[in-house]
Design a protein around this motif. Structure first.
Motif, PDB file in Angstrom:
ATOM      1  N   ALA A  93       0.852  -1.187   0.000  1.00 46.68           N
ATOM      2  CA  ALA A  93       0.000   0.000   0.000  1.00 46.68           C
ATOM      3  C   ALA A  93       0.886   1.234   0.000  1.00 46.68           C
ATOM      4  N   ALA A  94       0.389   2.306  -0.634  1.00 43.94           N
ATOM      5  CA  ALA A  94       1.124   3.570  -0.607  1.00 43.94           C
ATOM      6  C   ALA A  94       1.255   4.035   0.845  1.00 43.94           C
ATOM      7  N   PRO A  99       4.750   0.982   3.175  1.00 48.19           N
ATOM      8  CA  PRO A  99       5.451  -0.119   2.494  1.00 48.19           C
ATOM      9  C   PRO A  99       6.750  -0.515   3.189  1.00 48.19           C
ATOM     10  N   ASN A 100       6.989  -1.804   3.247  1.00 48.25           N
ATOM     11  CA  ASN A 100       8.206  -2.350   3.846  1.00 48.25           C
ATOM     12  C   ASN A 100       9.041  -2.933   2.698  1.00 48.25           C
ATOM     13  N   LEU A 101      10.058  -2.174   2.273  1.00 42.23           N
ATOM     14  CA  LEU A 101      10.789  -2.554   1.065  1.00 42.23           C
ATOM     15  C   LEU A 101      11.713  -3.746   1.268  1.00 42.23           C
ATOM     16  N   ALA A 102      12.148  -3.965   2.518  1.00 40.50           N
ATOM     17  CA  ALA A 102      12.963  -5.157   2.782  1.00 40.50           C
ATOM     18  C   ALA A 102      12.097  -6.400   2.541  1.00 40.50           C
ATOM     19  N   LEU A 103      10.849  -6.301   2.940  1.00 41.34           N
ATOM     20  CA  LEU A 103       9.930  -7.424   2.743  1.00 41.34           C
ATOM     21  C   LEU A 103       9.618  -7.613   1.253  1.00 41.34           C
ATOM     22  N   LEU A 104       9.488  -6.503   0.542  1.00 42.82           N
ATOM     23  CA  LEU A 104       9.268  -6.581  -0.904  1.00 42.82           C
ATOM     24  C   LEU A 104      10.455  -7.281  -1.575  1.00 42.82           C
ATOM     25  N   LYS A 168      -3.584 -16.378 -16.937  1.00 45.61           N
ATOM     26  CA  LYS A 168      -2.507 -16.886 -16.088  1.00 45.61           C
ATOM     27  C   LYS A 168      -3.048 -17.304 -14.727  1.00 45.61           C
ATOM     28  N   THR A 169      -2.237 -18.039 -13.984  1.00 40.44           N
ATOM     29  CA  THR A 169      -2.574 -18.326 -12.592  1.00 40.44           C
ATOM     30  C   THR A 169      -1.678 -17.443 -11.733  1.00 40.44           C
ATOM     31  N   SER A 170      -2.308 -16.532 -10.992  1.00 39.28           N
ATOM     32  CA  SER A 170      -1.557 -15.538 -10.227  1.00 39.28           C
ATOM     33  C   SER A 170      -1.900 -15.622  -8.756  1.00 39.28           C
ATOM     34  N   VAL A 171      -0.904 -15.403  -7.914  1.00 41.16           N
ATOM     35  CA  VAL A 171      -1.183 -15.319  -6.482  1.00 41.16           C
ATOM     36  C   VAL A 171      -1.017 -13.869  -6.043  1.00 41.16           C
ATOM     37  N   PHE A 172      -1.931 -13.399  -5.200  1.00 42.06           N
ATOM     38  CA  PHE A 172      -1.811 -12.080  -4.591  1.00 42.06           C
ATOM     39  C   PHE A 172      -1.177 -12.258  -3.223  1.00 42.06           C
ATOM     40  N   ALA A 173      -0.030 -11.631  -3.036  1.00 43.27           N
ATOM     41  CA  ALA A 173       0.686 -11.797  -1.777  1.00 43.27           C
ATOM     42  C   ALA A 173       1.113 -10.435  -1.261  1.00 43.27           C
ATOM     43  N   GLY A 174       1.320 -10.346   0.027  1.00 45.49           N
ATOM     44  CA  GLY A 174       1.754  -9.078   0.622  1.00 45.49           C
ATOM     45  C   GLY A 174       1.261  -8.974   2.048  1.00 45.49           C
ATOM     46  N   PRO A 175       1.643  -7.907   2.733  1.00 46.70           N
ATOM     47  CA  PRO A 175       1.260  -7.762   4.138  1.00 46.70           C
ATOM     48  C   PRO A 175      -0.257  -7.676   4.338  1.00 46.70           C
ATOM     49  N   SER A 176      -0.669  -7.872   5.556  1.00 47.46           N
ATOM     50  CA  SER A 176      -2.089  -7.760   5.885  1.00 47.46           C
ATOM     51  C   SER A 176      -2.540  -6.304   5.749  1.00 47.46           C
ATOM     52  N   GLY A 177      -3.715  -6.118   5.176  1.00 47.02           N
ATOM     53  CA  GLY A 177      -4.314  -4.787   5.134  1.00 47.02           C
ATOM     54  C   GLY A 177      -3.942  -3.930   3.934  1.00 47.02           C
ATOM     55  N   VAL A 178      -3.119  -4.458   3.015  1.00 47.18           N
ATOM     56  CA  VAL A 178      -2.732  -3.658   1.850  1.00 47.18           C
ATOM     57  C   VAL A 178      -3.830  -3.627   0.779  1.00 47.18           C
ATOM     58  N   GLY A 179      -4.789  -4.548   0.903  1.00 48.48           N
ATOM     59  CA  GLY A 179      -5.926  -4.535  -0.020  1.00 48.48           C
ATOM     60  C   GLY A 179      -5.921  -5.636  -1.068  1.00 48.48           C
TER      61      GLY A 179
END
Ligand SMILES: Nc1nc2c(ncn2[C@@H]2O[C@H](COP(=O)(O)OP(=O)(O)OP(=O)(O)O)[C@@H](O)[C@H]2O)c(=O)[nH]1
Ligand SMILES: [Mg+2]
Ligand SMILES: [Zn+2]
Length: 302
Positions: A93-94, A99-104, A168-179
């Protein structure tokens, strides 16, 4: 395992689309089968079944069955746990949460090492002030990662996202609450995935999505919604491999004096020089060094 007489003829192949409450849900055409796992998988001897797996099921009674075999996988990710994924949409999320860029970077390494193509998605673009693109986003764009900027509140970037997902088969991943779930609902109204508020105090998500689920898209392809995470272990790899998952190192790597240079303590390292000259971004390099230590420690454990 001994099959009952006649059972073998009923064995079918399907796709594991949801694992929840100890059960595995398999789709065979439009039918949904509630399955258990054959003992050998439960004991952890075989590969555990992952959402996205093609599996072989033996019917037990009614629409219940037993997964007896997991067919070979094209790709596998263990966080989130999914198989046969083509593409990982890594959502940040903006703002709220920041955003946690180390996690990205961690997730980018994970995806690249699993041969899953990453897409970086910056959601909540409506919270960006002054329509200015985040500096960090420009960096990732320059490195060559596909970027999509979205807002579910202002209908921004959603058509672009739909096109990226098609077929395609895509997974949405990322921290909680980013949408992640909100984005999927916006991409395809009707999915009706549960979404949650951000905690006011901590500006963090509340871990609304609790399971991993594969969902068919009307325009073709599948998406997987997954629970948010706030930390991530790197996959097992050899220390020299890590640098290969930082695409911006590539042009410099060949100029390093030593073959198999780890770009750390080695003299005449072109990657380090590029960092000093500002050609490789400092934070990315710092993340690389942090990851390198982890990979080396992991190597020692195995
Ligand atoms: N301002 C703004 N808020 C958004 C946007 N997209 C989602 N939200 C809000 O962000 C909150 C969290 O959304 P979710 O979709 O539940 O987030 P998630 O990533 O699925 O979270 P988990 O399931 O916990 O991992 C909700 O209150 C949404 O309304 C957006 O584009 N802009
Ligand atoms: Mg969710
Ligand atoms: Zn080097």
């Amino acid at each position: 395992m001994q099959l009952n007489q006649g059972e073998s003829s009923l064995v079918f192949e399907g796709v594991l689309f949801k694992a929840y409450g100890g059960f595995y849900y398999v789709k065979k055409g439009e039918e949904i089968w509630e399955c258990s796992l054959r003992g050998k998988f439960r004991l952890g001897k075989g590969t555990p079944a992952l959402v996205g797996d093609r599996v072989r099921v033996t019917p037990v009674r009614g629409n219940t069955g037993r997964i007896d075999e997991v067919l070979p996988r094209k790709t596998e990710l263990f966080r989130p746990p999914v198989a046969n994924i083509d593409q990982a949409v890594i959502v940040f999320a903006a703002k709220n949460p920041e955003p946690n860029l180390a996690l990205l970077d961690r997730f980018l390494v994970l995806a690249e090492s699993a041969d899953v193509a990453p897409v970086v998605c910056l959601n909540k673009a409506d919270l960006l002030t002054g329509h200015r693109e985040h500096e960090w986003l420009k960096l990732y764009r320059r490195i060559g990662y596909p970027i999509v900027i979205t807002s579910t509140k202002q209908d921004q970037g959603l058509e672009e996202l739909r096109e990226l997902l098609m077929g395609k088969t895509s997974v949405f991943a990322g921290p909680s609450g980013v949408g992640k779930s909100s984005l999927l609902n916006a991409v395809q109204p009707g999915l009706e995935l549960k979404t949650g508020e951000i905690s006011n105090k901590l500006k963090r998500g509340k871990h609304t999505t609790r399971h991993v689920e594969l969902l068919p898209l009307l325009r073709g392809g599948f998406v997987v919604d997954s629970p948010g995470f706030s930390s991530l272990d790197l996959p097992q790899m050899e220390r020299v491999e890590l640098g290969y998952h930082f695409p911006e190192f590539e042009v410099f790597r060949e100029e390093c004096k030593f073959n198999g240079c780890l770009h750390h303590h080695e003299p005449q390292c072109a990657v380090k020089l590029a960092v000093e000259q500002g050609l490789i971004q400092q934070d990315r390099y710092q993340h690389y060094l942090t990851f390198l230590q982890e990979v080396i420690e992991q190597e020692r454990r195995y």
